[in-house]
Design a protein around this motif. Structure first.
Motif, PDB file in Angstrom:
ATOM      1  N   ILE A 142     -11.891  14.917  11.879  1.00 40.27           N
ATOM      2  CA  ILE A 142     -10.525  14.250  11.329  1.00 40.27           C
ATOM      3  C   ILE A 142     -10.804  13.971   9.890  1.00 40.27           C
ATOM      4  O   ILE A 142     -11.796  13.441   9.426  1.00 40.27           O
ATOM      5  CB  ILE A 142     -10.540  12.968  12.159  1.00 40.27           C
ATOM      6  CG1 ILE A 142     -10.263  13.197  13.557  1.00 40.27           C
ATOM      7  CG2 ILE A 142      -9.135  11.995  11.692  1.00 40.27           C
ATOM      8  CD1 ILE A 142     -10.085  12.048  14.401  1.00 40.27           C
ATOM      9  N   THR A 143      -9.976  14.117   8.922  1.00 41.31           N
ATOM     10  CA  THR A 143     -10.236  14.228   7.571  1.00 41.31           C
ATOM     11  C   THR A 143      -8.977  13.276   6.919  1.00 41.31           C
ATOM     12  O   THR A 143      -7.940  13.101   7.154  1.00 41.31           O
ATOM     13  CB  THR A 143     -10.007  15.525   6.852  1.00 41.31           C
ATOM     14  OG1 THR A 143      -8.623  15.866   6.850  1.00 41.31           O
ATOM     15  CG2 THR A 143     -10.732  16.532   7.647  1.00 41.31           C
ATOM     16  N   PRO A 144      -9.417  12.719   5.733  1.00 41.35           N
ATOM     17  CA  PRO A 144      -8.553  11.931   4.900  1.00 41.35           C
ATOM     18  C   PRO A 144      -7.870  12.760   3.856  1.00 41.35           C
ATOM     19  O   PRO A 144      -8.247  13.768   3.576  1.00 41.35           O
ATOM     20  CB  PRO A 144      -9.369  10.840   4.143  1.00 41.35           C
ATOM     21  CG  PRO A 144     -10.718  11.592   4.050  1.00 41.35           C
ATOM     22  CD  PRO A 144     -10.887  12.753   5.173  1.00 41.35           C
ATOM     23  N   GLY A 222     -12.429   8.789   6.723  1.00 41.16           N
ATOM     24  CA  GLY A 222     -11.168   7.660   6.560  1.00 41.16           C
ATOM     25  C   GLY A 222     -11.776   6.013   6.411  1.00 41.16           C
ATOM     26  O   GLY A 222     -12.518   5.818   5.942  1.00 41.16           O
ATOM     27  N   SER A 223     -10.588   5.417   6.534  1.00 40.59           N
ATOM     28  CA  SER A 223     -10.502   4.190   6.387  1.00 40.59           C
ATOM     29  C   SER A 223     -11.662   3.350   7.523  1.00 40.59           C
ATOM     30  O   SER A 223     -11.608   3.825   8.539  1.00 40.59           O
ATOM     31  CB  SER A 223      -9.392   3.261   6.634  1.00 40.59           C
ATOM     32  OG  SER A 223      -8.731   3.532   7.608  1.00 40.59           O
ATOM     33  N   THR A 224     -11.962   2.230   6.988  1.00 38.10           N
ATOM     34  CA  THR A 224     -12.857   1.419   7.966  1.00 38.10           C
ATOM     35  C   THR A 224     -12.016   0.967   9.060  1.00 38.10           C
ATOM     36  O   THR A 224     -12.648   0.955  10.349  1.00 38.10           O
ATOM     37  CB  THR A 224     -13.671   0.196   7.247  1.00 38.10           C
ATOM     38  OG1 THR A 224     -14.388   1.024   6.171  1.00 38.10           O
ATOM     39  CG2 THR A 224     -14.445  -0.471   8.027  1.00 38.10           C
ATOM     40  N   ASP A 377     -12.427  -6.322  -1.404  1.00 38.23           N
ATOM     41  CA  ASP A 377     -11.702  -5.288  -0.766  1.00 38.23           C
ATOM     42  C   ASP A 377     -11.852  -3.806  -1.376  1.00 38.23           C
ATOM     43  O   ASP A 377     -11.878  -3.867  -2.683  1.00 38.23           O
ATOM     44  CB  ASP A 377     -10.316  -5.811  -0.493  1.00 38.23           C
ATOM     45  CG  ASP A 377      -9.930  -7.115   0.036  1.00 38.23           C
ATOM     46  OD1 ASP A 377     -11.118  -7.446   0.553  1.00 38.23           O
ATOM     47  OD2 ASP A 377      -9.112  -7.569   0.088  1.00 38.23           O
ATOM     48  N   GLU A 378     -11.677  -2.863  -0.698  1.00 40.86           N
ATOM     49  CA  GLU A 378     -11.564  -1.587  -1.353  1.00 40.86           C
ATOM     50  C   GLU A 378     -10.174  -1.390  -1.709  1.00 40.86           C
ATOM     51  O   GLU A 378      -9.250  -1.268  -0.970  1.00 40.86           O
ATOM     52  CB  GLU A 378     -12.055  -0.262  -0.372  1.00 40.86           C
ATOM     53  CG  GLU A 378     -11.715   0.900  -0.756  1.00 40.86           C
ATOM     54  CD  GLU A 378     -12.153   2.129   0.259  1.00 40.86           C
ATOM     55  OE1 GLU A 378     -11.512   2.017   1.402  1.00 40.86           O
ATOM     56  OE2 GLU A 378     -13.116   2.972   0.211  1.00 40.86           O
ATOM     57  N   ILE A 379      -9.945  -1.224  -2.966  1.00 40.30           N
ATOM     58  CA  ILE A 379      -8.527  -1.176  -3.522  1.00 40.30           C
ATOM     59  C   ILE A 379      -8.021   0.297  -3.617  1.00 40.30           C
ATOM     60  O   ILE A 379      -6.960   0.363  -3.210  1.00 40.30           O
ATOM     61  CB  ILE A 379      -8.406  -1.667  -4.977  1.00 40.30           C
ATOM     62  CG1 ILE A 379      -8.994  -3.192  -5.014  1.00 40.30           C
ATOM     63  CG2 ILE A 379      -7.171  -1.549  -5.834  1.00 40.30           C
ATOM     64  CD1 ILE A 379      -9.052  -3.446  -6.431  1.00 40.30           C
TER      65      ILE A 379
HETATM   66  P1  NAD Z   1      -7.006   6.677   7.393  1.00 40.69           P
HETATM   67  O1  NAD Z   1      -8.115   6.149   8.047  1.00 40.69           O
HETATM   68  O2  NAD Z   1      -5.511   6.191   7.311  1.00 40.69           O
HETATM   69  O3  NAD Z   1      -6.593   8.089   7.979  1.00 40.69           O
HETATM   70  C1  NAD Z   1      -7.959   9.199   8.122  1.00 40.69           C
HETATM   71  C2  NAD Z   1      -7.597  10.107   8.974  1.00 40.69           C
HETATM   72  O4  NAD Z   1      -7.526   9.322  10.243  1.00 40.69           O
HETATM   73  C3  NAD Z   1      -6.115  10.792   8.870  1.00 40.69           C
HETATM   74  O5  NAD Z   1      -6.126  12.165   9.193  1.00 40.69           O
HETATM   75  C4  NAD Z   1      -5.219  10.014   9.771  1.00 40.69           C
HETATM   76  O6  NAD Z   1      -4.022  10.822  10.409  1.00 40.69           O
HETATM   77  C5  NAD Z   1      -6.324   9.951  10.996  1.00 40.69           C
HETATM   78  N1  NAD Z   1      -6.051   8.671  11.837  1.00 40.69           N
HETATM   79  C6  NAD Z   1      -5.329   7.408  11.649  1.00 40.69           C
HETATM   80  N2  NAD Z   1      -5.273   6.759  12.767  1.00 40.69           N
HETATM   81  C7  NAD Z   1      -6.106   7.459  13.720  1.00 40.69           C
HETATM   82  C8  NAD Z   1      -6.270   7.074  14.798  1.00 40.69           C
HETATM   83  N3  NAD Z   1      -5.883   5.912  15.501  1.00 40.69           N
HETATM   84  N4  NAD Z   1      -7.250   7.798  15.607  1.00 40.69           N
HETATM   85  C9  NAD Z   1      -7.573   8.883  14.904  1.00 40.69           C
HETATM   86  N5  NAD Z   1      -7.318   9.485  14.046  1.00 40.69           N
HETATM   87  C10 NAD Z   1      -6.617   8.567  13.077  1.00 40.69           C
HETATM   88  O7  NAD Z   1      -7.675   7.208   5.792  1.00 40.69           O
HETATM   89  P2  NAD Z   1      -6.867   7.730   4.469  1.00 40.69           P
HETATM   90  O8  NAD Z   1      -6.152   6.574   3.984  1.00 40.69           O
HETATM   91  O9  NAD Z   1      -6.482   9.121   4.958  1.00 40.69           O
HETATM   92  O10 NAD Z   1      -8.250   7.802   3.549  1.00 40.69           O
HETATM   93  C11 NAD Z   1      -8.777   6.808   2.691  1.00 40.69           C
HETATM   94  C12 NAD Z   1      -9.910   6.207   3.382  1.00 40.69           C
HETATM   95  O11 NAD Z   1     -10.769   6.976   3.403  1.00 40.69           O
HETATM   96  C13 NAD Z   1     -10.821   5.160   2.154  1.00 40.69           C
HETATM   97  O12 NAD Z   1     -10.798   3.927   3.148  1.00 40.69           O
HETATM   98  C14 NAD Z   1     -11.778   5.619   1.766  1.00 40.69           C
HETATM   99  O13 NAD Z   1     -12.655   4.997   1.512  1.00 40.69           O
HETATM  100  C15 NAD Z   1     -12.105   6.637   3.124  1.00 40.69           C
HETATM  101  N6  NAD Z   1     -13.073   7.782   2.768  1.00 40.69           N
HETATM  102  C16 NAD Z   1     -14.439   7.739   3.112  1.00 40.69           C
HETATM  103  C17 NAD Z   1     -15.239   8.702   2.741  1.00 40.69           C
HETATM  104  C18 NAD Z   1     -16.650   8.806   3.169  1.00 40.69           C
HETATM  105  O14 NAD Z   1     -17.408   9.765   3.026  1.00 40.69           O
HETATM  106  N7  NAD Z   1     -17.255   7.771   3.394  1.00 40.69           N
HETATM  107  C19 NAD Z   1     -14.591   9.751   1.856  1.00 40.69           C
HETATM  108  C20 NAD Z   1     -13.384  10.022   1.429  1.00 40.69           C
HETATM  109  C21 NAD Z   1     -12.516   8.825   2.158  1.00 40.69           C
END
Ligand code: NAD
Length: 473
Positions: A142-144, A222-224, A377-379
């Motif tokens: 799953i990617t962001p 993705g997000s925490t 917070d992560e902005i």
């Molecule tokens: P997000 O968590 O909103 O979404 C990430 C992915 O998860 C998307 O594909 C989304 O559709 C999916 N998703 C959302 N709800 C879900 C659920 N209930 N079950 C399964 N999948 C679900 O994050 P975002 O806004 O796309 O990305 C930004 C965040 O990603 C920031 O917090 C950033 O710090 C983080 N990030 C982390 C890294 C790392 O390597 N640590 C790298 C890039 C981004």
């Protein structure tokens, strides 16, 4: 207008069963540039079933066979570099230099995975046991949106290198990039079902993948907040999880640092990927004895950054990806002012000359305390905080006083001192006087920045189960 209505299941393009439409925007103009037909839970189930059917065959392939496919995937994605670059700029708004790097990196990760695979011990003898590393099974990836293409290819490369098959759930906001990558991967000629791509909502397709008993592992970036919910759901069948989450990384300027290099490094670490980077160094810790000197140089460095149309060559900071992100960044700038931080550069609103586009003024606060919201917070935008400290002990304490632990940066004139301080920072990566990425090194976070690691030989372990066979002599 783009009409994106293809997913990829069992070696073939397919129209989603899902019928929900999602709008794609150009963040530099706020214009709708296309619609995406989203997959639904039924599509996810078909993709999982295809990956499950492909698993017995793929998991028994030899390393040279896997390397051959990864090489073809590398060539196919590399051949589409320009197309991918255009998609990244149009749909995500990355400035030219960043967009070019992202487009190239999306192909490079296949070569990195081959290198890791060829240096990995898939079998070893420990005492009287033969220990073999067995592919974990079908994996959900799953990617962001902030680096969609290279997270698709990077996670997939590791999964395939270890003999797993995959169901990929890309960010729904990155469908243009996904289309380019999907077409390239198809051209590479993988056996049917080895990888499947279903673009849909996180709470629909993502959740279906996380909840499926046929998926043995989820690798999520993705997000925490979403990472925590995935971890909770995965508990139901003890699914393996790798979580790459958010950050609030410190940049520690030690008092012996050469400011001619330390200041540009700190600003670049903070503003990388237009501030939409999980590893952005957003808390800059500066010795009080040299604070005024640092502030003056930092203001000049921030003011030399150009926040603007990503199509312009001089732009170094592109727009935020969405209205929601723009609103979020603006709200933190006002919160910083309300909390009593002092604005040194930037501020609320758009940069001069723009009345449209989700552009933010590159913003630098000083007199920030580590307990303010802008420091906690992560902005996820180009908003940096200078926090003063009195001595090295206090700098280390402030650096570690965060719920995150993804990356940290140290600027020093003395590498031995840099090593001493690095040893005491609770973070998955510590960069001393450099911003250079090392793909062979593990990547991931301490604390709420994640769970497990990606990249290199250590990253491969996450896709494998160790099995000890005893009695064979
Ligand atoms: P997000 O968590 O909103 O979404 C990430 C992915 O998860 C998307 O594909 C989304 O559709 C999916 N998703 C959302 N709800 C879900 C659920 N209930 N079950 C399964 N999948 C679900 O994050 P975002 O806004 O796309 O990305 C930004 C965040 O990603 C920031 O917090 C950033 O710090 C983080 N990030 C982390 C890294 C790392 O390597 N640590 C790298 C890039 C981004």
């Amino acid at each position: 207008m783009y009409e994106l209505n293809q997913i990829y299941i069992d070696g073939a393009f397919a129209t989603p069963h899902g019928d929900e439409r999602f709008e794609l925007f150009n963040p530099a103009t706020e214009a709708v540039i296309g619609t995406v037909q989203l997959a639904d839970a039924e599509d996810a189930q078909r993709a999982i079933a295809a990956a499950k059917r492909a698993l017995p065959g793929w998991s028994r392939t030899s390393l040279p066979e896997r390397a051959a496919l990864l090489r073809r995937m590398h060539a196919a994605v590399a051949a589409r570099e320009d197309e991918l670059f255009d998609a990244i700029v149009e749909e995500y708004g990355a400035p030219t230099s960043r967009g070019r790097w992202m487009a190239q990196y999306a192909a490079q990760v296949f070569l990195d995975a081959i290198h890791a695979m060829e240096h990995f011990e898939f079998e070893r003898k420990l005492g009287i046991a033969h220990v073999v590393m067995q592919p974990v099974g079908v994996v959900g990836l799953i990617t962001p949106w902030n680096s969609n293409a290279s997270f698709i290819t990077g996670k997939l490369a590791s999964a395939l290198a270890t003999g797993c098959t995959a169901v990929i759930k890309p960010s729904e906001m990155s469908a243009l990039q996904t289309r380019v990558v999907m077409e390239a991967l198809h051209e590479a000629g993988a056996p049917a079902g080895v990888f499947n791509i279903v673009t849909g909502r996180g709470d629909v397709v993502g959740a279906a993948i996380v909840d499926s008993p046929d998926v043995r592992k989820v690798s999520f970036t993705g997000s925490t907040a979403v990472g925590k919910s995935i971890l909770r759901s995965a508990a139901s069948d003890i699914k393996r999880v790798t979580l790459e989450l958010g950050g609030k990384s410190p940049t520690i300027i030690l008092d012996d640092a050469d400011f001619a290099t330390a200041v540009p490094m700190a600003i670049q670490a903070g503003f990388m990927n237009s501030g939409q980077a999980c590893i952005a160094g957003t808390r800059i810790l500066v010795p009080r004895s040299r604070l005024a000197e640092f502030e003056a140089l930092a203001v000049a460095a921030v003011e030399s950054c150009v926040s603007g149309d990503p199509a312009h060559a001089e732009t170094t900071i592109g727009p935020m990806v969405s209205q929601k992100q723009w609103d979020r960044v603006q709200s933190y700038i006002s919160k910083g002012i309300a909390e009593g931080a002092r604005l040194l550069a930037g501020g609320e609103g758009r940069p001069d000359g723009y009345d449209r586009g989700w552009l933010v003024r590159p913003t630098l606060f000083t007199d920030v305390r580590n307990d303010m919201a802008i420091a906690r917070d992560e902005i996820f935008g180009p908003v940096l905080s200078i926090i003063a400290y009195d001595d090295e002990e206090e700098a280390i304490a402030i650096a570690n006083d965060t719920t995150y632990g993804l990356s940290a940066y140290i600027a020093t004139g003395d590498l031995a001192r840099g090593a001493r301080v690095a040893a005491r920072i609770d973070s998955g990566r510590v960069m001393v006087n450099t911003l250079t990425h090392e793909p062979k090194a593990p990547f991931g976070g301490f604390k709420q920045s994640g769970l497990g690691r990606e990249n290199g030989v250590i990253g491969l372990e996450a896709y494998l189960e160790p099995k000890a066979i005893i009695g064979l002599g």
